[in-house]
Design an enzyme around this catalytic site. Structure first.
Site, PDB file in Angstrom:
ATOM      1  N   SER A 150      31.586  -5.050 -30.429  1.00  0.00           N
ATOM      2  CA  SER A 150      32.875  -4.667 -29.444  1.00  0.00           C
ATOM      3  C   SER A 150      33.951  -4.771 -30.274  1.00  0.00           C
ATOM      4  CB  SER A 150      33.059  -6.057 -28.402  1.00  0.00           C
ATOM      5  OG  SER A 150      31.745  -6.269 -27.561  1.00  0.00           O
ATOM      6  N   GLY A 183      25.648   7.974 -23.924  1.00  0.00           N
ATOM      7  CA  GLY A 183      25.274   8.688 -22.802  1.00  0.00           C
ATOM      8  C   GLY A 183      25.617  10.345 -22.947  1.00  0.00           C
ATOM      9  N   GLU A 430      30.606  -0.957 -21.285  1.00  0.00           N
ATOM     10  CA  GLU A 430      31.958  -1.082 -20.746  1.00  0.00           C
ATOM     11  C   GLU A 430      32.525  -2.448 -21.094  1.00  0.00           C
ATOM     12  OE1 GLU A 430      34.429   1.159 -19.872  1.00  0.00           O
ATOM     13  OE2 GLU A 430      32.883   2.358 -20.413  1.00  0.00           O
ATOM     14  N   ASP A 432      30.982  -6.419 -23.341  1.00  0.00           N
ATOM     15  CA  ASP A 432      30.130  -7.273 -23.145  1.00  0.00           C
ATOM     16  C   ASP A 432      30.747  -8.331 -22.289  1.00  0.00           C
ATOM     17  OD1 ASP A 432      29.333 -10.235 -24.180  1.00  0.00           O
ATOM     18  OD2 ASP A 432      27.555  -8.804 -24.308  1.00  0.00           O
TER      19      ASP A 432
END
Length: 647
Positions: A150, A183, A430, A432
């Site tokens: 993050s 993705g 999107e 943790d």
């Protein structure tokens, strides 16, 4: 408790569904119809090979783009609808269907399209947005790296400007800096919005986003890029997640997404935001829509599980009175009511909380009334709370719903396994959830002070430790917090816990607010005490972290209750309002019951009062039991998407 306000009453399911669908009911109905057209993918997900399943998901995404449902939030001039609120509603509703399709929709139109739209300028919009909207250009959002999690500011991908060629050279420093879990990367993506350290004339200007090609028009990976498939996952195997290395890839200067910073031909860097930390957080703040959508998607996926479990519980019979051949349906058992009906209440609360955060997103990003930075930060905090607690709640709801269906729920044909496996990762992408709750707590600890957003964990500890308040504004804020704490203490005026009615919303709110304020001020005191004692800031933060997370969770639950209560108060009189009121009471009392040990430790519940709360929860479950199936029918999950043999 008072007599049953719902006895002999009937829920108006169509009206309740319209209430839940809200202003975007037509959008949601359009999405439902489109999902039913592609319902076969729920079976194909378990019969096709991985590659074929991925291609099928891609085809569905492109077909959905052709209906217009995927472009609601993109500009009208490029084939979209220009309505972010409609976009969120469409995405949430898509969670009734295959969740690999949902995630690929989010990657393509929310993350990739959102990055180009929100971080780019007209030159990017004119060149790419129409093809993004139609699905002709499939892209990736390449932020996450293997080694930094993050900590986006520490990314190890570099974009170094070459003045001679007016190009940026993208380079992955080492394997820890590879883009990971991206993705659309492993199979279908032809371009990526790449987040990298921007270096000009030897000076690092921090993380910026650039558009980089991944594949040519024949699908071959371009020179300077290396891609590896992440492989089989716990769920969402219709999404082609991949790892990306950049090995000297050159991209034109114009590919820098330059809304917040640009580089001239001669290598001059300039930005309307001078402070690099503020610039970084401003860029990330524009991408909050993805976080809002993830939370809404998870909440709607859990509605599918509840619809299956409650309907099954109202059909399946087991045991019965002695000397009788009649068996009792599961939902008539008190424990079965306890298993499922509080989950319905929590799901309604989360639905209305999500509705609130979506409305805030629409207002702020449509610039309807000139959003201030403070309101944007408030949106980020609310979105973080709703996403984190909503995704955790979704996993819990799906698991409990599966258990309520016994061994039959364990069969893949009844969809619980796919729901759980696919939603599981929502807790960590999107943002943790635990990290997001730290963001929520940070906002609470500083009253969303704008300058605090630029601090790291070490500086944050120092800032909070300095709350010996040096300005009039800070003193006023702290005094207000302390007065709220004082007024809420039993025996010092205000609402008496023992005298308040168990179903009094003022009592519910006072309990939830008191817990939130107590946990927040307690975390601040611990931070200050640790610093005053000379402990290293990193150690102070680590020790206090559990208290910070507890404070953030309590803040989110209070917000959810307020959103639910506001919806009840604004609902026209009638059976639906009474049912929603009972659900709202059940949600509040379930929160208090779930944390009653803490409330008793802190003098807010006596032993007798605690028992009364438990009894009230059970009574509300009993009152709501005849309406449980109506309440989940109002979610509007099309029967074709349930894919179950349980009923």
């Amino acid at each position: 408790m008072a007599s049953d306000p719902l006895q002999d009453q009937h829920i108006d399911v169509p009206a309740l569904r319209d209430l839940l669908d809200g202003r975007y009911r037509d959008v949601r109905n359009r999405v439902r119809d489109n999902l039913v057209e592609h319902a076969s993918i729920l079976d194909e997900a378990e019969t096709l090979s991985t590659d074929d399943y991925r291609d099928r998901v891609r085809d569905v995404v492109v077909e959905l783009a052709g209906t217009g449902q995927t472009g609601y939030g993109l500009p009208k001039e490029y084939g979209g609808g220009g309505d972010i609120g409609a976009s969120v509603a469409a995405f949430e509703t898509s969670a009734f269907g295959d969740l690999s399709v949902l995630v690929k929709l989010g990657v393509q139109f929310g993350l990739f399209g959102g990055a180009v739209l929100q971080l780019g300028t007209e030159r990017h919009h004119k060149k790419y947005m129409a093809d993004i909207t139609s699905g002709a250009l499939l892209g990736c959002f390449a932020m996450t790296e293997t080694g930094h999690g993050s900590n986006v500011q520490a990314l190890g991908t570099y974009a170094t400007y070459d003045k001679e060629t007016q190009e940026f050279v993208l380079q992955t420093q080492d394997d820890s800096a590879r883009k990971d879990y991206i993705g659309n990367a492993a199979r279908h993506g032809t371009m990526a919005a790449v987040f990298a350290q921007l270096v000009v004339d030897g000076e690092n200007h921090g993380v910026h986003a650039l558009l980089a090609p991944l594949r040519d028009d024949k699908g071959k990976v371009v020179d300077g890029v290396r891609i590896e498939d992440c492989g089989h996952k716990h769920g969402l195997n219709g999404v082609d997640n991949g790892r990306i290395w950049f090995e000297g890839l050159r991209v034109p200067r114009e590919n820098l997404l330059n809304k917040y910073a640009d580089v001239d031909e001669d290598g001059t860097y300039h930005s309307p935001i001078d402070n690099p930390d503020r610039r970084f957080f401003t860029m990330l703040g524009t991408l909050v829509q993805g976080r809002v959508c993830v939370g809404g998607g998870a909440i709607n996926a859990s509605k599918v599980a509840l619809k299956i479990a409650v309907t099954y519980g109202n059909r399946r019979r087991q045991f019965g009175p002695k000397d009788s051949e009649t068996e009792i349906v599961l939902l008539d058992y008190g424990m079965h009511q306890r298993r499922l009906i509080p989950l319905i209440a929590r799901t309604y609360a989360l639905h209305f909380a999500q509705e609130r955060v979506s409305a805030d997103l629409h207002r702020i990003f449509s610039d309807v009334d000139g959003a201030s930075e403070r309101r944007r930060k408030a949106l980020e905090s609310r979105a973080a709370a709703t996403k984190s607690l909503g995704t955790w709640a979704a996993l819990d709801t799906i698991q409990r719903s599966r258990e309520a269906c016994g061994g039959a729920g364990y069969l893949s044909v009844n969809r619980f396994s796919a729901l759980y496996d696919d939603v599981d990762v929502f807790t960590t992408f999107e943002g943790d959830n635990t990290v997001l709750l730290q963001l929520v707590a940070k906002g609470r600890l500083t009253d969303l002070a704008a300058e605090f957003n630029s601090l790291n964990q070490v500086d944050m500890v120092g800032y909070v430790a300095g709350l010996a308040v040096e300005t009039v504004v800070e003193r006023t804020q702290m005094r207000s917090l302390l007065e709220r704490l004082r007024d809420a203490v039993p025996g010092r005026g205000g609402l008496s816990d023992e005298d308040a009615g168990l179903l009094d919303p003022d009592w519910h709110l006072s309990m939830l607010r008191w817990r939130e304020d107590h946990l927040t001020s307690g975390a601040a005191r611990r931070l200050k005490s640790g610093m005053d004692g000379g402990t290293a800031p990193e150690e102070v933060f680590s020790r206090v972290q559990p208290h910070i997370i507890a404070a953030a969770r309590s803040h989110g639950e209070r917000l959810f209750y307020e959103a639910f209560l506001t919806k009840v108060q604004n609902t026209p009189e009638g059976t639906n309002k009474r049912a929603l009121g009972a659900l709202c009471d059940l949600y509040a009392l379930s929160l208090i019951e779930g944390d009653r040990a803490w409330f008793m430790e802190h003098g807010r519940l006596s032993g007798d009062r605690s028992k009364a709360v438990q009894a009230a929860v059970e009574e509300l479950c009993r009152q709501l039991r005849p309406h449980a199936e109506d309440l989940v029918d109002a979610f509007g999950v099309p029967p074709e998407l349930l894919r179950t043999e349980l009923f």
